[in-house]
Design a protein around this motif. Structure first.
Motif, PDB file in Angstrom:
ATOM      1  N   ALA A  55      15.674  22.333 -14.052  1.00  0.00           N
ATOM      2  CA  ALA A  55      14.232  22.242 -13.878  1.00  0.00           C
ATOM      3  C   ALA A  55      13.536  23.586 -13.987  1.00  0.00           C
ATOM      4  CB  ALA A  55      13.922  21.588 -12.532  1.00  0.00           C
ATOM      5  N   LEU A  56      14.217  24.671 -13.626  1.00  0.00           N
ATOM      6  CA  LEU A  56      13.595  25.980 -13.797  1.00  0.00           C
ATOM      7  C   LEU A  56      13.373  26.260 -15.274  1.00  0.00           C
ATOM      8  CD1 LEU A  56      15.627  28.116 -11.217  1.00  0.00           C
ATOM      9  CD2 LEU A  56      13.537  26.777 -10.848  1.00  0.00           C
ATOM     10  N   ASP A  57      14.357  25.936 -16.100  1.00  0.00           N
ATOM     11  CA  ASP A  57      14.225  26.115 -17.550  1.00  0.00           C
ATOM     12  C   ASP A  57      13.114  25.248 -18.117  1.00  0.00           C
ATOM     13  OD1 ASP A  57      15.909  28.090 -18.580  1.00  0.00           O
ATOM     14  OD2 ASP A  57      17.659  26.797 -18.528  1.00  0.00           O
ATOM     15  N   HIS A  58      13.179  23.966 -17.848  1.00  0.00           N
ATOM     16  CA  HIS A  58      12.200  23.051 -18.441  1.00  0.00           C
ATOM     17  C   HIS A  58      10.798  23.345 -17.916  1.00  0.00           C
ATOM     18  CE1 HIS A  58      14.772  20.252 -20.734  1.00  0.00           C
ATOM     19  NE2 HIS A  58      15.690  20.522 -19.811  1.00  0.00           N
ATOM     20  N   GLY A  59      10.673  23.536 -16.591  1.00  0.00           N
ATOM     21  CA  GLY A  59       9.357  23.816 -16.036  1.00  0.00           C
ATOM     22  C   GLY A  59       8.764  25.095 -16.596  1.00  0.00           C
ATOM     23  N   THR A  60       9.588  26.148 -16.674  1.00  0.00           N
ATOM     24  CA  THR A  60       9.108  27.409 -17.235  1.00  0.00           C
ATOM     25  C   THR A  60       8.745  27.244 -18.702  1.00  0.00           C
ATOM     26  OG1 THR A  60      10.534  28.605 -15.680  1.00  0.00           O
ATOM     27  CG2 THR A  60       9.660  29.851 -17.540  1.00  0.00           C
ATOM     28  N   GLY A  61       9.491  26.417 -19.419  1.00  0.00           N
ATOM     29  CA  GLY A  61       9.185  26.182 -20.828  1.00  0.00           C
ATOM     30  C   GLY A  61       7.801  25.585 -21.024  1.00  0.00           C
ATOM     31  N   TYR A  62       7.443  24.578 -20.222  1.00  0.00           N
ATOM     32  CA  TYR A  62       6.118  23.973 -20.360  1.00  0.00           C
ATOM     33  C   TYR A  62       5.025  24.923 -19.877  1.00  0.00           C
ATOM     34  CZ  TYR A  62       8.444  19.672 -21.626  1.00  0.00           C
ATOM     35  OH  TYR A  62       9.218  18.745 -22.284  1.00  0.00           O
ATOM     36  N   LEU A  63       5.312  25.714 -18.843  1.00  0.00           N
ATOM     37  CA  LEU A  63       4.345  26.723 -18.413  1.00  0.00           C
ATOM     38  C   LEU A  63       4.144  27.785 -19.485  1.00  0.00           C
ATOM     39  CD1 LEU A  63       5.499  27.243 -14.710  1.00  0.00           C
ATOM     40  CD2 LEU A  63       3.397  26.100 -15.467  1.00  0.00           C
ATOM     41  N   LEU A  64       5.225  28.150 -20.170  1.00  0.00           N
ATOM     42  CA  LEU A  64       5.128  29.137 -21.246  1.00  0.00           C
ATOM     43  C   LEU A  64       4.275  28.618 -22.390  1.00  0.00           C
ATOM     44  CD1 LEU A  64       5.953  31.768 -22.626  1.00  0.00           C
ATOM     45  CD2 LEU A  64       8.113  30.688 -23.251  1.00  0.00           C
ATOM     46  N   ALA A  65       4.503  27.377 -22.787  1.00  0.00           N
ATOM     47  CA  ALA A  65       3.667  26.783 -23.839  1.00  0.00           C
ATOM     48  C   ALA A  65       2.214  26.724 -23.398  1.00  0.00           C
ATOM     49  CB  ALA A  65       4.176  25.381 -24.185  1.00  0.00           C
ATOM     50  N   ALA A  66       1.982  26.372 -22.132  1.00  0.00           N
ATOM     51  CA  ALA A  66       0.613  26.332 -21.610  1.00  0.00           C
ATOM     52  C   ALA A  66      -0.026  27.714 -21.655  1.00  0.00           C
ATOM     53  CB  ALA A  66       0.621  25.802 -20.172  1.00  0.00           C
ATOM     54  N   GLY A  67       0.757  28.749 -21.316  1.00  0.00           N
ATOM     55  CA  GLY A  67       0.233  30.107 -21.360  1.00  0.00           C
ATOM     56  C   GLY A  67      -0.174  30.525 -22.759  1.00  0.00           C
ATOM     57  N   VAL A  68       0.616  30.176 -23.736  1.00  0.00           N
ATOM     58  CA  VAL A  68       0.283  30.495 -25.126  1.00  0.00           C
ATOM     59  C   VAL A  68      -1.001  29.773 -25.538  1.00  0.00           C
ATOM     60  CG1 VAL A  68       1.013  30.185 -27.527  1.00  0.00           C
ATOM     61  CG2 VAL A  68       2.647  31.032 -25.821  1.00  0.00           C
ATOM     62  N   LEU A  69      -1.108  28.503 -25.180  1.00  0.00           N
ATOM     63  CA  LEU A  69      -2.293  27.728 -25.551  1.00  0.00           C
ATOM     64  C   LEU A  69      -3.548  28.273 -24.891  1.00  0.00           C
ATOM     65  CD1 LEU A  69      -0.589  24.235 -25.246  1.00  0.00           C
ATOM     66  CD2 LEU A  69      -1.361  25.282 -27.383  1.00  0.00           C
ATOM     67  N   ARG A  70      -3.447  28.649 -23.617  1.00  0.00           N
ATOM     68  CA  ARG A  70      -4.596  29.225 -22.920  1.00  0.00           C
ATOM     69  C   ARG A  70      -4.961  30.586 -23.512  1.00  0.00           C
ATOM     70  NH1 ARG A  70      -7.211  30.137 -19.324  1.00  0.00           N
ATOM     71  NH2 ARG A  70      -8.771  29.039 -20.566  1.00  0.00           N
ATOM     72  N   ALA A  71      -3.957  31.375 -23.902  1.00  0.00           N
ATOM     73  CA  ALA A  71      -4.238  32.671 -24.524  1.00  0.00           C
ATOM     74  C   ALA A  71      -4.978  32.478 -25.836  1.00  0.00           C
ATOM     75  CB  ALA A  71      -2.934  33.430 -24.746  1.00  0.00           C
ATOM     76  N   LEU A  72      -4.596  31.483 -26.589  1.00  0.00           N
ATOM     77  CA  LEU A  72      -5.292  31.200 -27.848  1.00  0.00           C
ATOM     78  C   LEU A  72      -6.737  30.790 -27.594  1.00  0.00           C
ATOM     79  CD1 LEU A  72      -2.394  29.285 -29.618  1.00  0.00           C
ATOM     80  CD2 LEU A  72      -3.403  31.428 -30.414  1.00  0.00           C
TER      81      LEU A  72
END
Length: 481
Positions: free
Chosen positions: A379-396
């Protein structure tokens, strides 16, 4: 298909406190939380609020995608639907994937818990080079098996095993309680850091980028709303959080090209799960000739670079730091992912989900006096993965205002801190059997008949599946579509 042994918990229809926490960390507009609704039942029961972490990380990823879609179309932010059943299947995707009915190998024999003289140690040796470094650190021959390793670790103290194996390049972590982790220098530093950060690249060499015009996006076309369409993503990540993030960006329409070094082995089984929607190639960045030149050409027209190697691993290649990347491409979004945070005495160490669970006290919480435990998914991997994608989208989305390069930073240990200290226990909910079948699908792939979990990121008008299945790792041409 038989039901899983995991229980399922029902969710309410309103956004959770975890979603609000993660959305605030992402710098999102709190009024948009009203666009999110939960439904369905999921199956990630644990002592810690794993299901809350899972649904919240998926929710903010979907909301960030919906927000970017609205920015590109000029319309209203689409409504977001988070189905706990789909979220559960996605968090178990690395275990549920099949090729022609064959299940993947999850952990190698030397990746496990070991009883030491004064406690427990967990090792990671899934890759051949990690196995070799583990055995070298223990002073064992390269063909040593489980019994030899058990005997060697059993005669040593946990601190000695941890340090000698890491000194040899391997991965071994002593089990700690949450209190012991809080007293450790790395744990104490982790407690001072937020869940994630998104900020303009701060370096004098890129100040001229502050005058960049806002990012322009190509018009969205077609019947499906793809907020990342027309964007190019260089994926320099390995199992598991980074590939989950870039798999999600591919779902949302980005052209994602994963790049690996030819000399590093990779698991095709892992790529079957995380390679959805992406292409994969191999380039030797130390080659000052063709491969490095090809990479530089790809970088010039990239919109996003995702870096998942341990901090310092790419230092040998000049020009790979965030500020240097931003100088060469002033509108770049750079996302950095690490295990331990990139700071403190463990900042440059390798790490994986299973090891972070052990170090931070999660394994102690999930176990008992006789045996350490583990979360019901990585869950740390998967949760961080979706947070990372969210961070990229928000940065854009933020770039649409000022055009400046952005740096997104996350770490598994920060997600672990959120799980242990930030989310609270919460109600257990109704426990019912969980069957992942409704959220699995079959498709033909170059490897055979591929069964995989459907994406959990869902918003009105958005995609329901990837445009292409996973391919054979490292075999695509190093070029943009």
């Amino acid at each position: 298909m038989a039901q899983t042994s995991l229980g399922a918990t029902s969710s309410s229809g309103t956004p959770s406190s975890g979603t609000a926490q993660a959305w605030a960390a992402l710098g999102g507009d709190p009024t948009l939380l009203g666009r999110v609704r939960y439904e369905g039942t999921g199956g990630l029961p644990a002592e810690l609020p794993v299901m809350e972490l899972a649904r919240s990380s998926v929710a903010v990823c979907a909301l960030a995608a919906a927000e970017l879609a609205a920015r590109r179309t000029g319309g209203q932010v689409p409504s977001v639907r988070v189905d706990d059943g789909a979220v559960t299947a996605a968090f178990l995707s690395d275990r549920l994937v099949r090729v022609d009915g064959e299940a993947p190998t999850t952990f190698a024999p030397l990746s496990r818990f070991w009883r030491a003289a004064d406690g427990w140690v967990r090792t990671h040796a899934n890759y051949p080079h990690h196995r070799a470094w583990l055995l070298a650190g223990l002073g064992l021959p390269g063909d040593a098996g489980v019994e030899a390793v058990a005997a060697e670790i059993g005669g040593r103290r946990v601190a000695e095993v941890e340090e000698t194996v890491y000194a040899a390049g391997g991965l071994a972590v002593a089990a700690r309680t949450p209190q012991e982790w809080a007293a450790h220098e790395q744990g104490a530093l982790a407690a001072t850091h937020p869940l994630l950060t998104i900020a303009p690249v701060d370096a004098s060499s890129v100040r001229e980028a502050a005058g960049q015009p806002p990012r322009g996006f190509p018009d969205l076309t077609g019947g499906t709303l793809l907020p990342a369409a027309g964007l190019r993503v260089l994926d320099l990540t390995r199992v598991l959080a980074g590939p989950v993030a870039t798999r999600t960006l591919a779902l949302l329409g980005a052209d994602v090209l994963r790049i690996d070094a030819p000399q590093l082995p990779e698991s095709q089984e892992a790529h079957n799960d995380t390679g959805m929607g992406k292409r994969s190639t191999r380039l030797d960045l130390s080659d000052r000739g063709g491969d490095r030149r090809t990479f530089e050409e790809l970088l010039e027209s990239a919109d996003v670079v995702v870096l998942g190697y341990r901090p310092g691993a790419l230092d040998q290649f000049s020009g790979m730091g965030p500020a240097e990347l931003a100088v060469r491409n002033p509108r770049l979004v750079i996302a950095q992912l690490s295990a331990w945070g990139g700071y403190g005495p463990w900042g440059g160490r390798r790490g994986f989900d299973s090891l972070v669970q052990v170090a931070t006290g999660i394994a102690a919480i999930e176990g008992d006096a006789e045996q350490l435990g583990a979360l019901p998914a990585q869950a740390l991997d998967h949760g961080t993965g979706y947070l990372l994608a969210a961070g990229v989208l928000r940065a854009l989305t933020e770039q649409a205002d000022d055009g400046r390069a952005r740096l997104v930073r996350l770490a598994l240990t920060q997600t672990a801190a959120w799980l242990v200290n930030g989310l609270g226990k919460g109600p257990a909910g109704e426990t019912v059997p969980y069957d992942p079948e409704p959220w699995l699908t079959l498709t033909d792939s170059p490897m055979g008949r591929l069964r995989h979990a459907l994406p959990p990121v869902s918003f009105a008008g958005g995609p329901v599946n990837w445009a292409r299945p996973s391919g054979r790792w490292g075999t695509d041409a190093p070029e943009w579509r």
